[in-house]
Scaffold this active site. Structure first.
Site, mmCIF file in Angstrom:
data_model
loop_
_atom_site.group_PDB
_atom_site.id
_atom_site.type_symbol
_atom_site.label_atom_id
_atom_site.label_comp_id
_atom_site.label_asym_id
_atom_site.label_seq_id
_atom_site.Cartn_x
_atom_site.Cartn_y
_atom_site.Cartn_z
ATOM 1 N N LEU A 32 0.817 -1.213 0.000
ATOM 2 C CA LEU A 32 0.000 0.000 0.000
ATOM 3 C C LEU A 32 0.848 1.259 0.000
ATOM 4 C CD1 LEU A 32 -2.959 -0.794 2.400
ATOM 5 C CD2 LEU A 32 -2.975 -0.733 -0.062
ATOM 6 N N CYS A 33 1.887 1.248 -0.810
ATOM 7 C CA CYS A 33 2.661 2.487 -0.912
ATOM 8 C C CYS A 33 2.972 2.756 -2.379
ATOM 9 C CB CYS A 33 3.912 2.449 -0.055
ATOM 10 S SG CYS A 33 4.801 0.910 -0.108
ATOM 11 N N GLY A 34 1.957 2.671 -3.190
ATOM 12 C CA GLY A 34 2.102 3.008 -4.596
ATOM 13 C C GLY A 34 3.116 2.124 -5.291
#
Lengths: 289, 135
Positions: free
Chosen positions: A90-92
């Site tokens: 969940l960090c691009g």
């Protein structure tokens, strides 16, 4: 046309998603500040260290028979790729960008007939490299219990790498991490740590006395230099991860907002249509009488 | 002629101190040395020990466990692997450091064995000097 209660549920669920992403964004921004401070605080050490190493390497490195960490083993057949990623997703594109860079490098080395060994730091990198390069993974360092990376963590990783080097397991080591440009810009970077590469020395003109000997100091400092480079990379990586997560979550929050607007309009339209329908039925019923 | 020098103490995690000092006593691996202004440029590695800095405001002492010091005519930069103010060192920290050194001795290769043992004995001396239990 979807019925009204379905739409209502949908809106509620998107709203709670938005709350989560918003919270994650705020957490990431707080962590980012801390990570940036840590990176900032570590900079003087790394800079001073490098300045000294550049001078030392320039005077000693030229001569043959210098330490292997500086001059290399004379071969580049076996290469160790140290891939540093995050422990969470969940960090691009943060993790996948680093992995992509490592993958390209590994493929190229394999194509050149070199032997590749991969050491992963961070769960995400391991997961995505396992499929393609499972046979090349030699070790994994888990930092998921570490709240804040310290020099001790870097030192441990460096020990691990250096032991392998001493045992002759590889000739060249490269680290892959992400440099922190800004919140929206993280630059996946490849850096060779063994044999050490220092930028050409700028002529400083200071001639030092060395205690113990020049070679002795160099032998003492080179392993530390590996640890320092790994530490700097870990700090940069931590800041990049939070930066990437922050912008990814910001985007997600905005998308959720747009989706809620769209769904709300759809909900209102359906409700209006339903009322209009009911009215038509009543009126036509009354006319029929 | 200036009689002070710039003193900087940096550790990997942060910069600990930076001020004007009159003399800096460095625990070099080959023995202690005191650097004052206009000292000849020297680069030395450190052994675990106490770094003592005299300035106009008094003497400040730091415990360092390794690293190196760069002495130039203008100043002293101590680049320590681990450094803390002497007053802040407690038994718990010391235990951790000593355990780390013992582990290093065990893991060290034949050639590095001696150096690792030296670190260990220097640490024991340091602990005794600080009035702590060397374990």
């Amino acid at each position: 046309m979807p019925n009204l209660s379905d739409l209502k549920n949908r809106i509620a669920s998107v709203k709670s998603t938005r709350k989560i992403t918003k919270a994650m964004q705020m957490v990431a921004s707080a962590k980012l500040r801390r990570a940036q401070d840590a990176a900032q605080a570590g900079r003087p050490y790394a800079e001073r260290f490098n300045a000294v190493m550049v001078g030392l390497a320039a005077s000693v490195g030229a001569s043959k028979g210098g330490p292997k960490l500086l001059t290399g083993t004379g071969s580049d057949q076996t290469q160790l790729l140290v891939v540093m990623t995050a422990e969470r997703g969940l960090c691009g594109g943060f993790n996948s960008n680093i992995v992509k860079l490592a993958r390209i490098a590994a493929k190229q080395l394999l194509a050149e007939g070199k032997t590749v060994k991969i050491l992963t730091i961070g769960k995400k990198g391991r997961e995505s490299l396992k499929r393609e390069f499972g046979a090349f993974l030699v070790d994994h360092v888990d930092l998921s219990d570490v709240k804040r990376v310290g020099y001790d963590n870097a030192s441990e990783i460096a020990q691990n790498v250096l032991h392998r080097f001493d045992a002759g397991e590889f000739d060249v080591a490269k680290i892959f991490y992400s440099e922190f440009g800004s919140i929206v810009n993280q630059i996946p970077t490849e850096l060779q740590v063994i044999p050490a590469k220092f930028e050409a020395a700028t002529d400083e003109g200071t001639v030092y006395d060395y205690e113990p000997s020049e070679e002795g100091i160099l032998a003492d400092l080179l392993p530390r230099s590996v640890a320092t480079q790994i530490f700097t990379a870990l700090l940069e990586n931590a800041a990049s991860e939070q930066g990437a997560r922050m912008s990814a979550m910001d985007n997600a929050t905005r998308n959720a907002g747009e989706m809620i607007d769209k769904l709300t309009i759809q909900y209102n339209r359906s409700r209006q249509a339903k009322i209009t329908n009911e009215l038509i039925e009543i009126i036509s019923g009354a006319e029929a009488l | 002629m200036a009689d002070t020098l710039n003193f900087d103490l940096v550790s990997p995690e942060r910069s600990l101190a930076s001020f004007e000092a009159t003399a800096v006593q460095i625990p070099g691996s080959e023995g202690d040395m005191t650097a004052m202004a206009n000292h000849e440029p020297v680069l030395t590695t450190l052994r675990p020990g106490v770094l003592s800095v005299s300035a106009s405001g008094g003497v400040s002492e730091y415990v360092v466990t390794g690293g190196f010091a760069e002495v130039t005519a203008q100043g002293v930069t101590v680049i320590a692997e681990r450094a803390m103010a002497k007053a802040d060192v407690n038994q718990e920290d010391m235990d951790g450091i000593i355990a780390g050194a013992a582990e290093a001795v065990e893991k060290a290769s034949e050639a590095a064995q001696e150096a690792a043992r030296k670190v260990q004995s220097d640490l024991a001396v340091l602990a005794a000097a600080l009035g702590l239990n060397a374990g």
